[in-house]
Design an enzyme around this catalytic site. Structure first.
Site, PDB file in Angstrom:
ATOM      1  N   VAL A   1       0.820  -1.213   0.000  1.00 53.46           N
ATOM      2  CA  VAL A   1       0.000   0.000   0.000  1.00 53.46           C
ATOM      3  C   VAL A   1       0.855   1.264   0.000  1.00 53.46           C
ATOM      4  O   VAL A   1       1.975   1.266   0.510  1.00 53.46           O
ATOM      5  CB  VAL A   1      -0.964  -0.012   1.219  1.00 53.46           C
ATOM      6  N   CYS A   2       0.321   2.315  -0.616  1.00 50.83           N
ATOM      7  CA  CYS A   2       0.903   3.653  -0.530  1.00 50.83           C
ATOM      8  C   CYS A   2      -0.271   4.607  -0.326  1.00 50.83           C
ATOM      9  O   CYS A   2      -1.309   4.206   0.183  1.00 50.83           O
ATOM     10  CB  CYS A   2       1.733   4.000  -1.772  1.00 50.83           C
ATOM     11  N   ARG A   3      -0.146   5.848  -0.703  1.00 52.95           N
ATOM     12  CA  ARG A   3      -1.236   6.793  -0.473  1.00 52.95           C
ATOM     13  C   ARG A   3      -2.445   6.478  -1.355  1.00 52.95           C
ATOM     14  O   ARG A   3      -3.559   6.375  -0.868  1.00 52.95           O
ATOM     15  CB  ARG A   3      -0.774   8.229  -0.714  1.00 52.95           C
TER      16      ARG A   3
END
Length: 107
Positions: A60-62
């Protein structure tokens, strides 16, 4: 370009172990409670810190761009990983728990 494996926030349990590839300030502001922080730029050097599991590991990232690059690279390394569609923004919108400095939020 090959298809990048994906998962959605709704498919992940609230206590999912995620690998969060955002930068330190984003991590400090708010992250999933069981996430492991490995910034994208450090991933090759810290690949041994990925969780050992028989399950697909969610990355996951933003919003999903950086994690998609991480997933693409990790798949080429032979890892069973999936990009979290919508990233931590989708996680927060779904009302899932955040932990972090004071008032946790996604930046």
């Amino acid at each position: 370009m090959s298809t990048i494996p994906t998962t959605t926030v709704s498919e992940l349990p609230d206590d999912a172990v995620l690998v969060d590839v955002r930068e330190a300030d984003e991590w400090a502001a708010g992250h999933a409670p069981n996430a492991i922080h490995i910034p994208l730029g450090e991933l090759p050097a810290r690949i041994d810190e990925l969780p050992e599991t028989d399950d697909t590991v969610a990355i996951v990232c933003r919003m999903g761009g950086r994690s998609a690059r991480a997933v693409q690279w990790l798949v080429h390394q032979g890892y069973d990983v999936a990009n979290v569609e919508g990233g931590m923004v989708a996680w927060q919108r779904a009302g899932k728990q955040l932990t972090g400095d004071s008032q946790p939020s996604v930046i």
